[in-house]
Design a protein around this motif. Structure first.
Motif, mmCIF file in Angstrom:
data_model
loop_
_atom_site.group_PDB
_atom_site.id
_atom_site.type_symbol
_atom_site.label_atom_id
_atom_site.label_comp_id
_atom_site.label_asym_id
_atom_site.label_seq_id
_atom_site.Cartn_x
_atom_site.Cartn_y
_atom_site.Cartn_z
ATOM 1 N N ASN A 80 0.822 -1.209 0.000
ATOM 2 C CA ASN A 80 0.000 0.000 0.000
ATOM 3 C C ASN A 80 0.855 1.257 0.000
ATOM 4 N N PHE A 81 1.987 1.180 0.689
ATOM 5 C CA PHE A 81 2.911 2.311 0.727
ATOM 6 C C PHE A 81 3.433 2.596 -0.681
ATOM 7 N N LEU A 82 3.851 1.550 -1.377
ATOM 8 C CA LEU A 82 4.375 1.720 -2.738
ATOM 9 C C LEU A 82 3.302 2.239 -3.685
ATOM 10 N N GLN A 83 2.152 1.562 -3.686
ATOM 11 C CA GLN A 83 1.130 1.859 -4.681
ATOM 12 C C GLN A 83 0.465 3.212 -4.471
ATOM 13 N N ARG A 84 0.371 3.651 -3.229
ATOM 14 C CA ARG A 84 -0.360 4.893 -2.963
ATOM 15 C C ARG A 84 0.541 6.099 -2.740
ATOM 16 N N TYR A 85 1.615 5.898 -2.007
ATOM 17 C CA TYR A 85 2.453 7.042 -1.648
ATOM 18 C C TYR A 85 3.551 7.328 -2.669
ATOM 19 N N CYS A 86 4.009 6.293 -3.363
ATOM 20 C CA CYS A 86 5.190 6.447 -4.217
ATOM 21 C C CYS A 86 4.811 6.776 -5.663
ATOM 22 N N ILE A 87 5.598 7.636 -6.256
ATOM 23 C CA ILE A 87 5.368 8.061 -7.638
ATOM 24 C C ILE A 87 5.726 6.930 -8.593
ATOM 25 N N GLU A 88 4.843 6.651 -9.535
ATOM 26 C CA GLU A 88 5.118 5.627 -10.528
ATOM 27 C C GLU A 88 6.165 6.115 -11.526
ATOM 28 N N LYS A 89 6.957 5.170 -11.995
ATOM 29 C CA LYS A 89 7.979 5.499 -12.990
ATOM 30 C C LYS A 89 7.336 6.111 -14.242
ATOM 31 N N ASN A 90 6.234 5.521 -14.705
ATOM 32 C CA ASN A 90 5.587 6.013 -15.920
ATOM 33 C C ASN A 90 5.090 7.444 -15.760
ATOM 34 N N SER A 91 4.616 7.769 -14.554
ATOM 35 C CA SER A 91 4.140 9.134 -14.302
ATOM 36 C C SER A 91 5.294 10.126 -14.321
ATOM 37 N N LEU A 92 6.403 9.737 -13.704
ATOM 38 C CA LEU A 92 7.550 10.642 -13.637
ATOM 39 C C LEU A 92 8.177 10.849 -15.009
ATOM 40 N N LEU A 93 8.288 9.771 -15.769
ATOM 41 C CA LEU A 93 8.923 9.868 -17.086
ATOM 42 C C LEU A 93 7.922 10.228 -18.175
ATOM 43 N N ASN A 94 6.672 10.466 -17.742
ATOM 44 C CA ASN A 94 5.615 10.897 -18.661
ATOM 45 C C ASN A 94 5.403 9.880 -19.777
#
Length: 733
Positions: free
Chosen positions: A322-336
């Motif tokens: 839950n920590f990873l999926q909710r709190y952490c930024i996804e790679k795809n989102s960061l790299l657009n």
């Protein structure tokens, strides 16, 4: 103005200057710079002060602007002083830095994004019955307060039930469903990767990026580096961070709420940067303390996190999904990246993957080899997997003309070994060296790179893993025909093979029990470093070398020895030369032929010996179509001739060659050098011709070769080149 008024009502009015700025930024859908905000404040004071009722309600005065910016400037100055120590002058490839800058800009947008606000913006636009308004207000009041994000998620789902969701527009409904089904709070960025992959470089470049923004006061998120060693316990980690913020802000801060209010007043956000969080994975209390602390801080929009973790230890974060999926930024989102791509590190940026996608290692190596001899016979990338290793490799071949396998560069191995040995020394463990030797013995005994957990000293595991000389692997063990799940067995795999190869050779391969044949039995990834290390450490030991070469030939690994050409070791060079002369049949591929070129180019053999070796492999050069490469190698050797008398003596080794193309290259290049040396000695052409005739007559074998060579012997082409040079010189006159 309509959007401004809507935000005004959502925020409950304008009750201080930071609240005014928040409303302004929400209206514009992007953070404003200090410069832009000053303009808006001036506009407000100059044009809105006539509305006394509004002006009094806002409770701002013209001194607010100067006070707020002076406080902010003081914090910024302190931050600049603290952050400068983390920026370095390391070289950064232009294209790579531009890509990182775009990532940092995207990171700022994500960190400034509010998941809570995005959801509420959509929900509050939905139609609802008026009788639900009081209940809606209660929910909104709770949601707008600083509560745990997961608790807020529950309340938002209940809030949605108070609106008429079914009559909403379909695009709004799908967007709301997506935000609630897969909530991303954008609080934490995790950077992972192997040692040397660029985790610290990423952090330092981000800090440098922020410093550049600070100089023009164009920043809303400021990184603050926190030492992982200070993570002590659940109770005092929060207090430690609060104390650090008080020191940074120069204000009294007693609680998270105090810090949040102070930061919102400035307004800035703080991104806590903590490197190497894997160092506390084995200490459950510290690990849980860190995760719990991040959760508590993340109630407030003013706190973000940037964490780095060893790629081999990333599994520890998966335990708290839950920590990873909710709190952490996804790679795809960061790299657009719009297209969803499955990856192990879905909620982290893996530097190894990023380096591969951006061809970082290849770019460094291409720059390293720019203008040098290119070849297709050796995979230069083999053994170099990270940018740091590529940079070390660049340092090792400074000024070199050729490149072979990285594992055959002594200086490269030494740099990697020293790098890891120094990191290991920083662990301050008195038993870690003993544990290293235990691991070496296990590898030697089993010819395997994996060691069982039960065979190791647990107290030293943390140190070895932190230096990334070991990584853990989990195996599910079960009996044959058993229907039970089985049990987990933890093992450890050695990493950074140059280090372990050097340790094995220095500490174990010199014993009487060591059998040189065993060196070829290790796994390929270790063997390619073991062989060069053994040669480097035994470069002056002729007996050890003479027993090694046959074993390498038998295992089809002799090219490793050829690529270890020791320019300062005549013992090694002479021993390998004699072995190759007697075993030319080993050269059965272009790579093996190239390895002989490499050996000849670098070894400290006499020119006559190099010429003899060239003659012995002439047929192989023709067979594998390496004539252009051979031409450059031969030219580099023959042009080292300094005296005419010595050159004439050395030419005897070239005469027996019966390969036309090789004779052409040898004859023309040698003729060029011969005429050059003759001119240096101021000999006339008549004397040169007489010297050549006398030379041939002195050696009956040469005359016989010329007679039987059909005008294609070495001396045929040699004499032609001498005549060409003479005729060219006459034409110039």
């Amino acid at each position: 103005m309509k959007a401004f008024c809507e935000e005004y009502n959502i925020k409950g009015g304008i009750w201080n200057d930071s609240n005014f700025r928040a409303i302004l930024e929400a209206t514009m859908y992007l953070p404003v710079t200090d410069k832009d905000y000053r303009k808006w404040l001036n506009f407000f004071f100059e044009n809105c002060s006539y509305n006394q009722l509004l002006f009094n309600r806002i409770q701002l005065n013209e001194g607010t602007e100067n006070k707020m910016f002076s406080d902010r400037d003081l914090v910024v100055q302190r931050l600049e002083a603290k952050l400068l120590r983390y920026t370095d002058a390391k070289e950064c490839e232009t294209e790579y830095c531009l890509k990182l800058t775009s990532v940092f800009e995207r990171l700022d947008l994500l960190f400034n994004n509010s998941w809570k606000k995005d959801v509420l913006d959509l929900i509050t636009r939905l139609p609802h019955e008026q009788y639900n308004q009081d209940e809606i207000n209660k929910k909104l009041s709770f949601i707008y307060s600083n509560e745990d994000c997961d608790d807020v998620l529950v309340q938002i789902k209940e809030l949605l039930g108070l609106y008429d969701f079914e009559t909403a527009k379909s695009e709004n409904k799908s967007e709301i469903r997506e935000l609630l089904k897969y909530p991303h709070y954008y609080k934490v960025l995790v950077i992972t990767g192997t040692t040397g992959s660029g985790k610290t470089f990423f952090v330092n470049r981000y800090i440098k990026y922020c410093l550049e923004k600070l100089k023009i006061r164009d920043i809303s998120i400021i990184p603050y580096v926190f030492d992982i060693s200070k993570v002590v316990s659940d109770s005092n980690l929060e207090q430690l961070l609060i104390h650090e913020m008080a020191d940074l802000l120069g204000k009294s801060v007693q609680s998270l709420e105090d810090a949040s209010k102070l930061l919102s007043y400035l307004p800035i956000k703080i991104c806590f940067v903590i490197e190497n969080i894997h160092l506390i994975i084995d200490e459950k209390s510290k690990w849980n303390s860190l995760i719990s602390c991040i959760n508590r801080f993340s109630r407030y929009e003013e706190f973000k996190w940037l964490l780095t973790i060893n790629g081999y230890e990333y599994y520890a974060l998966e335990d708290i999904s839950n920590f990873l999926q909710r709190y952490c930024i996804e790679k795809n989102s960061l790299l657009n990246i719009s297209k969803k791509r499955l990856a192990i590190f879905q909620h982290a940026v893996n530097m190894d993957e990023l380096n591969k996608e951006w061809h970082v290692v290849e770019t460094i190596l291409q720059k390293t080899l720019s203008g040098r001899m290119s070849n297709t016979y050796v995979d230069v990338n083999k053994g170099i997997t990270t940018p740091l290793e590529a940079l070390y490799f660049r340092e090792c071949i400074e000024g070199e003309e050729w490149v072979s396998s990285p594992s055959t560069y002594y200086e490269f191995i030494k740099k990697i070994f020293d790098w890891k040995a120094n990191k290991l020394a920083e662990c301050n463990s008195t038993t870690v060296q003993s544990t290293v030797l235990v691991i070496v013995d296990c590898v030697i005994e089993k010819l395997n790179c994996v060691i069982k957990d039960s065979e190791l000293n647990k107290s030293d595991l943390s140190c070895l893993r932190s230096v990334q000389l070991l990584s853990s692997t989990i195996t599910i063990c079960k009996e044959n025909f058993s229907v039970s799940y089985g049990f987990q067995q933890i093992s450890y795999r050695i990493r950074v093979f140059p280090y372990w190869a050097a340790i094995m050779v220095k500490n174990r391969f010199r014993s009487k029990e060591f059998k040189v044949e065993s060196i070829t039995g290790y796994p390929a990834e270790l063997k390619e470093w073991l062989i060069p290390c053994y040669i480097f450490y035994n470069a002056q030991n002729e007996n050890a070398l003479l027993s090694l070469f046959p074993a390498l030939k038998k295992a089809s690994l002799l090219e490793y020895a050829l690529f270890c050409a020791q320019r300062d070791s005549s013992v090694f060079s002479k021993a390998l030369y004699n072995f190759i002369i007697k075993n030319v049949d080993y050269i059965k591929s272009s790579k093996r032929c190239y390895s002989v070129f490499y050996f000849v180019f670098y070894c400290p053999l006499r020119i006559s010996q190099k010429f003899k070796l060239f003659t012995s492999i002439a047929g192989k050069v023709k067979e594998f179509n390496l004539l252009n490469l051979y031409s450059r190698v031969f030219k580099s050797v023959v042009h080292t001739s300094k005296k005419l008398k010595q050159l004439k003596k050395n030419m005897l080794e070239l005469a027996p060659c019966d390969v036309l193309d090789i004779n052409y290259i040898n004859g023309y290049e040698t003729g060029e050098v011969f005429m050059h040396l003759s001119n240096n000695e101021e000999k006339s052409f008549d004397i040169v011709i007489n010297d050549i005739i006398a030379y041939i007559r002195e050696h009956e074998s040469i005359l016989e070769i010329i007679k039987n060579g059909n005008n294609s012997s070495f001396f045929d082409f040699f004499i032609r080149k001498c005549m060409e040079n003479y005729l060219k010189s006459k034409k110039k006159i």
